[in-house]
Design a protein around this motif. Structure first.
Motif, mmCIF file in Angstrom:
data_model
loop_
_atom_site.group_PDB
_atom_site.id
_atom_site.type_symbol
_atom_site.label_atom_id
_atom_site.label_comp_id
_atom_site.label_asym_id
_atom_site.label_seq_id
_atom_site.Cartn_x
_atom_site.Cartn_y
_atom_site.Cartn_z
ATOM 1 N N VAL A 100 13.867 23.401 -7.438
ATOM 2 C CA VAL A 100 12.615 24.156 -7.403
ATOM 3 C C VAL A 100 11.499 23.267 -7.933
ATOM 4 O O VAL A 100 11.629 22.667 -9.006
ATOM 5 N N VAL A 101 10.429 23.200 -7.161
ATOM 6 C CA VAL A 101 9.241 22.450 -7.536
ATOM 7 C C VAL A 101 8.199 23.446 -8.030
ATOM 8 O O VAL A 101 7.887 24.418 -7.342
ATOM 9 N N ALA A 102 7.691 23.231 -9.240
ATOM 10 C CA ALA A 102 6.602 24.047 -9.782
ATOM 11 C C ALA A 102 5.306 23.290 -9.542
ATOM 12 O O ALA A 102 5.230 22.083 -9.791
ATOM 13 N N GLN A 103 4.298 24.003 -9.049
ATOM 14 C CA GLN A 103 3.021 23.364 -8.779
ATOM 15 C C GLN A 103 1.875 24.239 -9.262
ATOM 16 O O GLN A 103 2.015 25.465 -9.363
ATOM 17 N N ALA A 104 0.763 23.589 -9.542
ATOM 18 C CA ALA A 104 -0.447 24.305 -9.918
ATOM 19 C C ALA A 104 -1.635 23.582 -9.305
ATOM 20 O O ALA A 104 -1.630 22.358 -9.159
ATOM 21 N N LEU A 105 -2.625 24.361 -8.953
ATOM 22 C CA LEU A 105 -3.841 23.846 -8.329
ATOM 23 C C LEU A 105 -4.984 24.040 -9.315
ATOM 24 O O LEU A 105 -5.193 25.151 -9.816
ATOM 25 N N THR A 114 -0.799 28.994 -8.770
ATOM 26 C CA THR A 114 0.474 28.383 -9.127
ATOM 27 C C THR A 114 1.477 28.714 -8.036
ATOM 28 O O THR A 114 1.298 29.673 -7.282
ATOM 29 N N GLY A 115 2.526 27.923 -7.965
ATOM 30 C CA GLY A 115 3.551 28.201 -6.969
ATOM 31 C C GLY A 115 4.881 27.590 -7.342
ATOM 32 O O GLY A 115 4.939 26.597 -8.061
ATOM 33 N N ASP A 116 5.937 28.227 -6.867
ATOM 34 C CA ASP A 116 7.297 27.698 -6.958
ATOM 35 C C ASP A 116 7.791 27.497 -5.534
ATOM 36 O O ASP A 116 7.674 28.409 -4.702
ATOM 37 N N PHE A 117 8.351 26.319 -5.283
ATOM 38 C CA PHE A 117 8.772 25.950 -3.937
ATOM 39 C C PHE A 117 10.207 25.427 -3.994
ATOM 40 O O PHE A 117 10.480 24.459 -4.703
#
Length: 153
Positions: A100-105, A114-117
């Motif tokens: 799982v990749v956690a991301q934030a803009l 924010t997102g989890d991919f």
């Protein structure tokens, strides 16, 4: 009487070890005058591609590729054109065949989404999921999400 959970801490850019810049483009706008929610996915993809396609990071898998299997985005604030963005990317969780990749803009140091991919490791020839090799997990470890205690000096 119900107990309220503690408020979630807003992500900080320092939580994300990989960062890449992007732009809000005029074409990203919709009839409401803000960035269309579907475009956020593209911003997040820019961050993941910048990280996983960088040959200097050596995080690829021979004869395999990573494909997106699940995307979950929380929209926190509107974005408008023009604007500069930073996409923060970190690894959140390792599984047998995926991670799982956690991301934030971020716009002007404010987290706007924010997102989890979930990324699945696929064999390039068979197009079937394969186990994530331990040596790849070891190469990915420097890119894990940094907690508040890891980012403070």
């Amino acid at each position: 009487m119900t107990d309220n959970p503690p408020p979630k801490r807003k992500p900080q850019l320092a939580n994300y070890p990989h960062q890449v810049r992007d732009l809000v483009r005029f074409r990203d706008m919709d009839a409401q005058g803000h960035v269309n929610n579907s475009v956020y996915s593209t911003y997040f993809e820019t961050g993941r591609v910048a990280m996983f396609r960088d040959p200097d990071l050596s995080i690829g898998v021979a004869n395999a590729t990573f494909v997106l299997a699940r995307a979950e985005i929380d929209f926190l604030r509107e974005l408008r054109w023009p604007g500069d963005l930073i996409v923060g990317t970190a690894l959140k969780e390792f599984r047998r065949r995926s991670f799982v990749v956690a991301q934030a803009l971020f716009a002007s140091e404010t987290c706007v989404a924010t997102g989890d991919f979930t990324m699945v490791t696929l064999d390039k020839a068979s197009r079937k999921p394969i186990e994530l090799p331990k040596e790849v997990i070891a190469r990915l470890k420097p890119w894990v999400f940094r907690s508040e205690s890891q980012t403070s000096t």
